[in-house]
Enzyme design. Structure first.
Site, PDB file in Angstrom:
ATOM      1  N   THR A  34       0.879  -1.166   0.000  1.00 44.10           N
ATOM      2  CA  THR A  34       0.000   0.000   0.000  1.00 44.10           C
ATOM      3  C   THR A  34       0.921   1.222   0.000  1.00 44.10           C
ATOM      4  N   PHE A  79       2.034  -8.434  10.874  1.00 43.12           N
ATOM      5  CA  PHE A  79       2.125  -6.975  11.021  1.00 43.12           C
ATOM      6  C   PHE A  79       1.146  -6.268  10.093  1.00 43.12           C
ATOM      7  N   ALA A  80       0.718  -6.928   9.015  1.00 46.96           N
ATOM      8  CA  ALA A  80      -0.024  -6.237   7.950  1.00 46.96           C
ATOM      9  C   ALA A  80      -1.265  -5.562   8.513  1.00 46.96           C
ATOM     10  N   THR A 132      -1.936  -3.278  19.152  1.00 43.83           N
ATOM     11  CA  THR A 132      -1.633  -1.942  19.657  1.00 43.83           C
ATOM     12  C   THR A 132      -2.250  -1.693  21.028  1.00 43.83           C
ATOM     13  N   ASP A 133      -1.694  -0.737  21.762  1.00 47.30           N
ATOM     14  CA  ASP A 133      -2.286  -0.335  23.048  1.00 47.30           C
ATOM     15  C   ASP A 133      -3.593   0.429  22.850  1.00 47.30           C
ATOM     16  N   GLU A 134      -3.840   0.904  21.609  1.00 51.30           N
ATOM     17  CA  GLU A 134      -5.030   1.743  21.388  1.00 51.30           C
ATOM     18  C   GLU A 134      -6.332   0.974  21.588  1.00 51.30           C
ATOM     19  N   TYR A 158      -9.605   3.000  13.492  1.00 51.44           N
ATOM     20  CA  TYR A 158      -8.374   2.191  13.501  1.00 51.44           C
ATOM     21  C   TYR A 158      -8.341   1.255  14.703  1.00 51.44           C
ATOM     22  N   SER A 159      -8.517   1.816  15.898  1.00 50.73           N
ATOM     23  CA  SER A 159      -8.366   0.970  17.087  1.00 50.73           C
ATOM     24  C   SER A 159      -9.503  -0.049  17.184  1.00 50.73           C
ATOM     25  N   LYS A 162      -8.485  -2.877  14.978  1.00 54.88           N
ATOM     26  CA  LYS A 162      -7.439  -3.700  15.597  1.00 54.88           C
ATOM     27  C   LYS A 162      -8.031  -4.528  16.735  1.00 54.88           C
ATOM     28  N   LEU A 198       3.746  11.241  13.903  1.00 55.93           N
ATOM     29  CA  LEU A 198       4.221  12.463  14.562  1.00 55.93           C
ATOM     30  C   LEU A 198       5.725  12.734  14.400  1.00 55.93           C
ATOM     31  N   PRO A 213       2.626  20.940  12.924  1.00 56.03           N
ATOM     32  CA  PRO A 213       1.236  20.985  13.395  1.00 56.03           C
ATOM     33  C   PRO A 213       1.003  20.169  14.666  1.00 56.03           C
ATOM     34  N   GLY A 291     -12.143  12.867  18.356  1.00 57.09           N
ATOM     35  CA  GLY A 291     -12.089  11.701  19.263  1.00 57.09           C
ATOM     36  C   GLY A 291     -10.696  11.405  19.791  1.00 57.09           C
TER      37      GLY A 291
HETATM   38  P1  NAD Z   1       2.835   0.610   8.429  1.00 53.81           P
HETATM   39  O1  NAD Z   1       1.593   1.305   7.995  1.00 53.81           O
HETATM   40  O2  NAD Z   1       4.133   1.327   8.377  1.00 53.81           O
HETATM   41  O3  NAD Z   1       3.017  -0.747   7.583  1.00 53.81           O
HETATM   42  C1  NAD Z   1       1.961  -1.610   7.298  1.00 53.81           C
HETATM   43  C2  NAD Z   1       2.426  -2.569   6.207  1.00 53.81           C
HETATM   44  O4  NAD Z   1       1.352  -3.487   5.950  1.00 53.81           O
HETATM   45  C3  NAD Z   1       2.735  -1.879   4.878  1.00 53.81           C
HETATM   46  O5  NAD Z   1       3.934  -2.394   4.351  1.00 53.81           O
HETATM   47  C4  NAD Z   1       1.553  -2.228   3.991  1.00 53.81           C
HETATM   48  O6  NAD Z   1       1.888  -2.289   2.614  1.00 53.81           O
HETATM   49  C5  NAD Z   1       1.174  -3.590   4.543  1.00 53.81           C
HETATM   50  N1  NAD Z   1      -0.237  -3.931   4.295  1.00 53.81           N
HETATM   51  C6  NAD Z   1      -1.336  -3.147   4.480  1.00 53.81           C
HETATM   52  N2  NAD Z   1      -2.443  -3.812   4.134  1.00 53.81           N
HETATM   53  C7  NAD Z   1      -2.062  -5.050   3.731  1.00 53.81           C
HETATM   54  C8  NAD Z   1      -2.751  -6.207   3.284  1.00 53.81           C
HETATM   55  N3  NAD Z   1      -4.089  -6.211   3.151  1.00 53.81           N
HETATM   56  N4  NAD Z   1      -2.039  -7.311   2.979  1.00 53.81           N
HETATM   57  C9  NAD Z   1      -0.691  -7.322   3.081  1.00 53.81           C
HETATM   58  N5  NAD Z   1       0.012  -6.254   3.489  1.00 53.81           N
HETATM   59  C10 NAD Z   1      -0.655  -5.134   3.821  1.00 53.81           C
HETATM   60  O7  NAD Z   1       2.519   0.093   9.903  1.00 53.81           O
HETATM   61  P2  NAD Z   1       3.501  -0.106  11.145  1.00 53.81           P
HETATM   62  O8  NAD Z   1       3.575   1.154  11.915  1.00 53.81           O
HETATM   63  O9  NAD Z   1       4.739  -0.779  10.686  1.00 53.81           O
HETATM   64  O10 NAD Z   1       2.626  -1.130  12.016  1.00 53.81           O
HETATM   65  C11 NAD Z   1       2.741  -2.547  11.822  1.00 53.81           C
HETATM   66  C12 NAD Z   1       1.791  -3.252  12.769  1.00 53.81           C
HETATM   67  O11 NAD Z   1       2.100  -2.903  14.111  1.00 53.81           O
HETATM   68  C13 NAD Z   1       0.321  -2.870  12.578  1.00 53.81           C
HETATM   69  O12 NAD Z   1      -0.450  -4.037  12.737  1.00 53.81           O
HETATM   70  C14 NAD Z   1       0.042  -1.877  13.679  1.00 53.81           C
HETATM   71  O13 NAD Z   1      -1.314  -1.918  14.063  1.00 53.81           O
HETATM   72  C15 NAD Z   1       0.941  -2.390  14.775  1.00 53.81           C
HETATM   73  N6  NAD Z   1       1.439  -1.379  15.730  1.00 53.81           N
HETATM   74  C16 NAD Z   1       2.012  -0.238  15.301  1.00 53.81           C
HETATM   75  C17 NAD Z   1       2.513   0.675  16.238  1.00 53.81           C
HETATM   76  C18 NAD Z   1       3.189   1.959  15.807  1.00 53.81           C
HETATM   77  O14 NAD Z   1       3.476   2.791  16.657  1.00 53.81           O
HETATM   78  N7  NAD Z   1       3.486   2.166  14.545  1.00 53.81           N
HETATM   79  C19 NAD Z   1       2.400   0.405  17.600  1.00 53.81           C
HETATM   80  C20 NAD Z   1       1.783  -0.799  17.997  1.00 53.81           C
HETATM   81  C21 NAD Z   1       1.313  -1.688  17.058  1.00 53.81           C
HETATM   82  O1  DAU Z   2      -0.241   3.626  20.351  1.00 54.34           O
HETATM   83  C1  DAU Z   2       0.144   2.833  19.272  1.00 54.34           C
HETATM   84  C2  DAU Z   2      -0.289   3.497  17.986  1.00 54.34           C
HETATM   85  O2  DAU Z   2       0.577   4.609  17.795  1.00 54.34           O
HETATM   86  C3  DAU Z   2      -0.251   2.563  16.780  1.00 54.34           C
HETATM   87  O3  DAU Z   2      -1.182   1.544  16.968  1.00 54.34           O
HETATM   88  C4  DAU Z   2      -0.583   3.329  15.495  1.00 54.34           C
HETATM   89  O4  DAU Z   2      -0.440   2.473  14.373  1.00 54.34           O
HETATM   90  C5  DAU Z   2       0.395   4.490  15.367  1.00 54.34           C
HETATM   91  O5  DAU Z   2       0.064   5.267  14.226  1.00 54.34           O
HETATM   92  C6  DAU Z   2       0.357   5.362  16.619  1.00 54.34           C
HETATM   93  O6  DAU Z   2      -0.915   6.067  16.725  1.00 54.34           O
HETATM   94  P1  DAU Z   2      -0.988   7.588  17.216  1.00 54.34           P
HETATM   95  O7  DAU Z   2      -2.239   8.180  16.737  1.00 54.34           O
HETATM   96  O8  DAU Z   2      -0.668   7.701  18.661  1.00 54.34           O
HETATM   97  O9  DAU Z   2       0.299   8.162  16.406  1.00 54.34           O
HETATM   98  P2  DAU Z   2       0.529   9.502  15.567  1.00 54.34           P
HETATM   99  O10 DAU Z   2       1.991   9.567  15.238  1.00 54.34           O
HETATM  100  O11 DAU Z   2      -0.436   9.652  14.446  1.00 54.34           O
HETATM  101  O12 DAU Z   2       0.228  10.624  16.630  1.00 54.34           O
HETATM  102  C7  DAU Z   2       0.931  10.692  17.873  1.00 54.34           C
HETATM  103  C8  DAU Z   2       0.337  11.827  18.680  1.00 54.34           C
HETATM  104  O13 DAU Z   2       0.680  13.055  18.040  1.00 54.34           O
HETATM  105  C9  DAU Z   2      -1.171  11.803  18.745  1.00 54.34           C
HETATM  106  O14 DAU Z   2      -1.593  12.260  20.019  1.00 54.34           O
HETATM  107  C10 DAU Z   2      -1.611  12.793  17.670  1.00 54.34           C
HETATM  108  C11 DAU Z   2      -0.476  13.801  17.657  1.00 54.34           C
HETATM  109  N1  DAU Z   2      -0.174  14.433  16.361  1.00 54.34           N
HETATM  110  C12 DAU Z   2       0.020  13.617  15.284  1.00 54.34           C
HETATM  111  C13 DAU Z   2       0.314  14.135  14.046  1.00 54.34           C
HETATM  112  C14 DAU Z   2       0.503  13.242  12.849  1.00 54.34           C
HETATM  113  C15 DAU Z   2      -0.054  15.797  16.263  1.00 54.34           C
HETATM  114  O15 DAU Z   2      -0.220  16.536  17.251  1.00 54.34           O
HETATM  115  N2  DAU Z   2       0.243  16.333  15.042  1.00 54.34           N
HETATM  116  C16 DAU Z   2       0.404  15.560  13.916  1.00 54.34           C
HETATM  117  O16 DAU Z   2       0.646  16.121  12.823  1.00 54.34           O
END
Ligand code: NAD
Ligand code: DAU
Length: 359
Positions: A34, A79-80, A132-134, A158-159, A162, A198, A213, A291
């Site tokens: 994606t 992870f997907a 995720t913790d969300e 999203y949450s 998940k 972020l 932002p 939200g």
């Molecule tokens: P990301 O968005 O960077 O990567 C997601 C990957 O999944 C991409 O490579 C995308 O191409 C692939 N993908 C999406 N839909 C797909 C499908 N239908 N089939 C196969 N592949 C697909 O996400 P990330 O931040 O690396 O997160 C990975 C996992 O960890 C997720 O499940 C997310 O919920 C979880 N997670 C993320 C965080 C965080 O802070 N980023 C924290 C806790 C848990």
């Molecule tokens: O808690 C785990 C989650 O953390 C994962 O499950 C998600 O995949 C991951 O995207 C992340 O979610 P958040 O919403 O917490 O992450 P994000 O980086 O989007 O935002 C972090 C915090 O910063 C959140 O409170 C929103 C705020 N934010 C985010 C962006 C993108 C801003 O204030 N400005 C911004 O431009």
């Protein structure tokens, strides 16, 4: 070998790179590519026979069934997912399709495959679901951190998606005996994170002199973990986790968003000073996320007590490495920001010819 889904994304790619640094066990990487999937994250594995990439969807049962039958992985690490909260607010459909329906199809194919395995292979097989913790919702300022028994209360599409997938994974163990493990982790940061999240967004904008932002009052709290610590937690759970259990993963590192952004700005001032003035001048408060969860905090006591895992990085060491990495890899950032990485995929894999979804 192991099957990793979503291995071209941020955490999946870090996981594969770490895995192959520590072991010679091959990885089959199934990723749909994606907007968030980027094979440039795995460029250092070019020509490495231990990494086999397949472009495809976890919801494509025919493909998944074929891959399981052909490669017979001993474990699946899922992870997907669609992972960005803001995108889920603008358009939840893809989140339901991949995170809920896709996980369901992956579980169904895995169940069929697992049931047909010889007893010895069946006993060692694992399905590890990365979550995720969300799913636990939002905490008040004085609430204790989330534990594995905190009731689910997801607030964003999203949450909620998940949480649904976590429930399905749990049900497949309870009903069919599928040997599952689930991890619920807090916010990750580090190399290869897509600059919609972020920390990388702030680094990218600050280096371009663009506004930083901050949603709402900037006092929403997240609990930050360096990505390689998340990867080591997943390896630990895969190796030693008790079947059917969930493990919370976090860095004991709660911080309000504005403090994160100020830290990033201070590091940029040190590493790449801007003649126009301190980067913090670019901070701009904007309309809040609908939200918007106020606070997340993870109690990572169980994984520490029962499996002996703890993070290696402090926030200070991790954020310094992260800012350094982005400054040293501006070509990667520019490719992602401009969409150029998509061309890279065609150049790198297109000419090798696709075989029924395989690249
Ligand atoms: P990301 O968005 O960077 O990567 C997601 C990957 O999944 C991409 O490579 C995308 O191409 C692939 N993908 C999406 N839909 C797909 C499908 N239908 N089939 C196969 N592949 C697909 O996400 P990330 O931040 O690396 O997160 C990975 C996992 O960890 C997720 O499940 C997310 O919920 C979880 N997670 C993320 C965080 C965080 O802070 N980023 C924290 C806790 C848990
Ligand atoms: O808690 C785990 C989650 O953390 C994962 O499950 C998600 O995949 C991951 O995207 C992340 O979610 P958040 O919403 O917490 O992450 P994000 O980086 O989007 O935002 C972090 C915090 O910063 C959140 O409170 C929103 C705020 N934010 C985010 C962006 C993108 C801003 O204030 N400005 C911004 O431009």
């Amino acid at each position: 070998m192991i099957l990793v889904t979503g291995g071209a994304g941020f955490i999946g790619a870090n996981f594969i790179l770490d895995w192959l640094r520590a072991s010679d066990e091959p990885v089959l990487n199934l990723d749909k590519l994606t907007y968030a999937g980027n094979l440039e994250n795995l460029a250092s594995l070019q020509g490495d026979a231990r990494h086999l990439f397949v472009q495809g969807d976890i919801g494509d049962r025919e493909l998944v069934g074929k891959l399981l039958a052909e490669h017979r992985p001993r474990a699946i690490v899922n992870f997907a997912a669609e992972s960005h909260v803001d995108r889920s607010i603008h358009g939840p459909e893809d989140f339901i399709q991949t995170n809920v329906v896709g996980t369901f199809h992956l579980l169904e194919e895995t169940r069929g495959h697992w049931m047909g395995l010889p007893e010895a292979d069946k006993a060692v097989f694992r399905f590890l679901h990365v979550s995720t913790d969300e799913v636990y919702g939002s905490l008040g300022p004085d609430d204790v951190p989330f534990t594995e028994t905190t009731p689910f209360a997801p607030n964003s599409p999203y949450s909620a998606s998940k949480a649904s997938s976590d429930h399905l994974v749990r049900a497949y163990h309870h009903t069919y005996g599928l040997p599952v493990l689930t991890t619920n982790c807090s916010n990750n940061y580090g190399p290869y994170q897509f600059p919609e999240k972020l920390i990388p967004l702030m680094i990218l904008n600050a280096t371009r002199g663009k506004p930083l932002p901050i949603y709402g009052d900037g006092m929403n709290v997240r609990d930050w973990l360096y990505v390689t610590d998340h990867c080591s937690a997943i390896r630990t759970v895969l190796e030693k986790g008790k079947i059917g259990e969930t493990y919370n993963v976090g860095g004991w590192n709660e911080m309000p968003n504005i403090e994160i952004v100020r830290t990033v700005c201070a590091l940029l001032d040190e590493m790449r000073p801007d003649p126009a003035g301190p980067h913090e001048r670019l901070v701009t408060y904007v309309k809040d996320r609908p939200g918007h969860d106020r606070r997340y905090a993870i109690d990572a006591g169980k994984i520490h007590r029962e499996l002996g895992w703890k993070p290696d990085e402090t926030f200070e060491s991790g954020i310094r490495k992260t800012v350094r990495w982005y400054l040293d890899n501006m070509a990667w950032v520019e490719h992602v920001a401009s969409g150029e990485y998509r061309k890279w995929v065609d150049v790198q894999y297109g000419e090798r010819g696709a075989v029924s979804g395989e690249r």
